[in-house]
Design a protein around this motif. Structure first.
Motif, PDB file in Angstrom:
ATOM      1  N   ALA A  13       0.840  -1.212   0.000  1.00 52.52           N
ATOM      2  CA  ALA A  13       0.000   0.000   0.000  1.00 52.52           C
ATOM      3  C   ALA A  13       0.861   1.241   0.000  1.00 52.52           C
ATOM      4  N   VAL A  14       0.242   2.408  -0.076  1.00 47.38           N
ATOM      5  CA  VAL A  14       0.989   3.662  -0.151  1.00 47.38           C
ATOM      6  C   VAL A  14       1.682   3.940   1.178  1.00 47.38           C
ATOM      7  N   PHE A  15       2.993   4.160   1.130  1.00 52.02           N
ATOM      8  CA  PHE A  15       3.784   4.358   2.335  1.00 52.02           C
ATOM      9  C   PHE A  15       3.373   5.614   3.081  1.00 52.02           C
ATOM     10  N   VAL A  16       3.001   6.656   2.360  1.00 50.40           N
ATOM     11  CA  VAL A  16       2.626   7.925   2.984  1.00 50.40           C
ATOM     12  C   VAL A  16       1.432   7.757   3.905  1.00 50.40           C
ATOM     13  N   MET A  17       0.490   6.885   3.510  1.00 50.54           N
ATOM     14  CA  MET A  17      -0.692   6.675   4.331  1.00 50.54           C
ATOM     15  C   MET A  17      -0.327   6.124   5.699  1.00 50.54           C
ATOM     16  N   ALA A  18       0.621   5.180   5.726  1.00 52.46           N
ATOM     17  CA  ALA A  18       1.051   4.617   7.008  1.00 52.46           C
ATOM     18  C   ALA A  18       1.732   5.680   7.846  1.00 52.46           C
ATOM     19  N   GLN A  19       2.572   6.463   7.189  1.00 53.37           N
ATOM     20  CA  GLN A  19       3.309   7.480   7.918  1.00 53.37           C
ATOM     21  C   GLN A  19       2.384   8.539   8.512  1.00 53.37           C
ATOM     22  N   SER A  20       1.286   8.801   7.851  1.00 56.45           N
ATOM     23  CA  SER A  20       0.409   9.873   8.302  1.00 56.45           C
ATOM     24  C   SER A  20      -0.237   9.587   9.645  1.00 56.45           C
ATOM     25  N   ILE A  21      -0.319   8.328  10.035  1.00 55.73           N
ATOM     26  CA  ILE A  21      -0.895   8.020  11.346  1.00 55.73           C
ATOM     27  C   ILE A  21       0.178   7.663  12.371  1.00 55.73           C
ATOM     28  N   ALA A  53       8.361  -3.055   8.233  1.00 54.59           N
ATOM     29  CA  ALA A  53       7.905  -2.416   6.997  1.00 54.59           C
ATOM     30  C   ALA A  53       6.575  -3.014   6.549  1.00 54.59           C
ATOM     31  N   LYS A  54       6.422  -4.305   6.698  1.00 53.03           N
ATOM     32  CA  LYS A  54       5.182  -4.974   6.307  1.00 53.03           C
ATOM     33  C   LYS A  54       4.011  -4.496   7.175  1.00 53.03           C
ATOM     34  N   LEU A  55       4.267  -4.340   8.469  1.00 55.68           N
ATOM     35  CA  LEU A  55       3.228  -3.849   9.371  1.00 55.68           C
ATOM     36  C   LEU A  55       2.814  -2.431   8.985  1.00 55.68           C
ATOM     37  N   LYS A  56       3.786  -1.579   8.706  1.00 60.00           N
ATOM     38  CA  LYS A  56       3.494  -0.181   8.386  1.00 60.00           C
ATOM     39  C   LYS A  56       2.866  -0.031   7.004  1.00 60.00           C
ATOM     40  N   ASN A  57       3.370  -0.786   6.026  1.00 62.45           N
ATOM     41  CA  ASN A  57       2.952  -0.585   4.644  1.00 62.45           C
ATOM     42  C   ASN A  57       1.714  -1.383   4.248  1.00 62.45           C
ATOM     43  N   GLU A  58       1.393  -2.405   5.015  1.00 66.88           N
ATOM     44  CA  GLU A  58       0.226  -3.222   4.687  1.00 66.88           C
ATOM     45  C   GLU A  58      -0.853  -3.105   5.759  1.00 66.88           C
ATOM     46  N   THR A  59      -0.524  -3.477   6.982  1.00 62.77           N
ATOM     47  CA  THR A  59      -1.535  -3.480   8.051  1.00 62.77           C
ATOM     48  C   THR A  59      -2.037  -2.078   8.367  1.00 62.77           C
ATOM     49  N   LEU A  60      -1.129  -1.138   8.562  1.00 63.21           N
ATOM     50  CA  LEU A  60      -1.529   0.199   8.995  1.00 63.21           C
ATOM     51  C   LEU A  60      -2.120   1.055   7.879  1.00 63.21           C
ATOM     52  N   THR A  61      -2.070   0.569   6.646  1.00 60.98           N
ATOM     53  CA  THR A  61      -2.715   1.276   5.548  1.00 60.98           C
ATOM     54  C   THR A  61      -4.090   0.694   5.232  1.00 60.98           C
ATOM     55  N   ASP A  62      -4.450  -0.394   5.889  1.00 63.72           N
ATOM     56  CA  ASP A  62      -5.784  -0.970   5.706  1.00 63.72           C
ATOM     57  C   ASP A  62      -6.846   0.023   6.177  1.00 63.72           C
ATOM     58  N   ARG A  63      -7.910   0.162   5.419  1.00 63.06           N
ATOM     59  CA  ARG A  63      -8.906   1.190   5.722  1.00 63.06           C
ATOM     60  C   ARG A  63      -9.537   1.002   7.099  1.00 63.06           C
ATOM     61  N   THR A  64      -9.936  -0.223   7.432  1.00 63.34           N
ATOM     62  CA  THR A  64     -10.577  -0.471   8.727  1.00 63.34           C
ATOM     63  C   THR A  64      -9.617  -0.186   9.866  1.00 63.34           C
ATOM     64  N   VAL A  65      -8.384  -0.644   9.736  1.00 63.02           N
ATOM     65  CA  VAL A  65      -7.368  -0.401  10.768  1.00 63.02           C
ATOM     66  C   VAL A  65      -7.132   1.087  10.939  1.00 63.02           C
ATOM     67  N   LYS A  66      -6.980   1.786   9.836  1.00 70.58           N
ATOM     68  CA  LYS A  66      -6.696   3.216   9.905  1.00 70.58           C
ATOM     69  C   LYS A  66      -7.852   3.969  10.557  1.00 70.58           C
ATOM     70  N   GLU A  67      -9.080   3.593  10.229  1.00 73.28           N
ATOM     71  CA  GLU A  67     -10.242   4.268  10.820  1.00 73.28           C
ATOM     72  C   GLU A  67     -10.323   4.014  12.327  1.00 73.28           C
ATOM     73  N   LEU A  68     -10.053   2.783  12.738  1.00 72.43           N
ATOM     74  CA  LEU A  68     -10.070   2.478  14.170  1.00 72.43           C
ATOM     75  C   LEU A  68      -8.992   3.261  14.910  1.00 72.43           C
ATOM     76  N   ILE A  69      -7.838   3.407  14.286  1.00 67.98           N
ATOM     77  CA  ILE A  69      -6.759   4.171  14.910  1.00 67.98           C
ATOM     78  C   ILE A  69      -7.142   5.645  15.019  1.00 67.98           C
ATOM     79  N   LEU A  70      -7.622   6.221  13.937  1.00 71.81           N
ATOM     80  CA  LEU A  70      -7.952   7.646  13.949  1.00 71.81           C
ATOM     81  C   LEU A  70      -9.077   7.955  14.931  1.00 71.81           C
TER      82      LEU A  70
END
Length: 222
Positions: A13-21, A53-70
């Motif tokens: 997934a997009v690396f920037v998305m993971a970094q943003s959270i 890197a896999k956790l940040k670039n795949e798991t943390l960019t998942d939409r459901t995961v990102k929404e729960l975090i935010l």
């Protein structure tokens, strides 16, 4: 310090998305967690760790995961660096001391804390998005049932809706340091429930909360 042993077996997934959270300043993350009344999570990593890197670039960019975090968390990354120090936990610590304090011997490890930076539990290793999302729900609600049994259930939890009274300095701190914070004076055309809206009007705060916004900061008038 409570350790939940049931997590021990849980191992583009997009690396920037993971970094943003993922904030990189732990002290800022601790302060935002306290002000916004969100739980704190710190992901311990190293620069050369493939599963980090896999956790940040795949798991943390998942939409459901990102929404729960935010909606519920302030997430930060502690990437090991011999030259870095932090005062996030009340005293100056090198990153070597920080990793030792939380018994991080291999990475990635995700530590979870209350909004007062009290340790709750940790998740060692990489976890795919579906599992990580369940962990986020389980930890935020501070459930005590067996995690494996919990995983078999359907949990529609998305987050708590809170109107939080803050002073002007706290509001400015959030606006400066939280990339998802926005100050408004009226209901926006399109409401983003995952933004942290900073307002001065109580009626506006109530409207935003009723519309599904998870965190509204209401500046107290002197």
């Amino acid at each position: 310090m409570r350790k939940v042993g049931v997590f021990a077996g849980l191992i583009l997934a997009v690396f920037v998305m993971a970094q943003s959270i993922l904030l990189t300043d732990l002290e800022v993350a601790v302060n935002l967690s306290r002000i916004e009344q969100k739980k704190l999570a710190i992901v311990f990593t190293t620069q050369t760790c493939p599963y980090c890197a896999k956790l940040k670039n795949e798991t943390l960019t998942d939409r459901t995961v990102k929404e729960l975090i935010l909606a519920n968390y302030i997430f930060a990354e502690a990437m090991f660096d011999y030259n870095k120090k932090t005062t996030a936990f009340g005293k100056p610590m090198s990153y070597s001391e920080l990793f030792s304090a939380f018994q991080v011997n291999s990475v990635p490890v995700t530590w979870f804390f209350t909004d007062q930076a009290t340790p709750l539990t940790y998740l060692p290793g990489y976890a795919p998005a579906q599992t990580f999302a369940q962990v986020l729900k389980y930890v935020y609600q501070e459930l005590t049932e067996d995690f494996q049994q919990y995983m078999k259930k359907k949990d529609d939890f998305k987050g708590e809706h809170k109107i939080i009274h803050v002073n002007e300095s706290q509001a400015q701190y959030v606006l400066k340091n939280d990339p998802y914070a926005l100050q408004i004076n009226e209901v926006p055309q399109k409401i983003d429930p995952y933004k942290v809206y900073v307002v001065q009007d109580e009626e506006l705060a109530k409207k935003l909360s009723s519309a599904g916004v998870f965190r509204v900061l209401l500046i107290q008038q002197d």
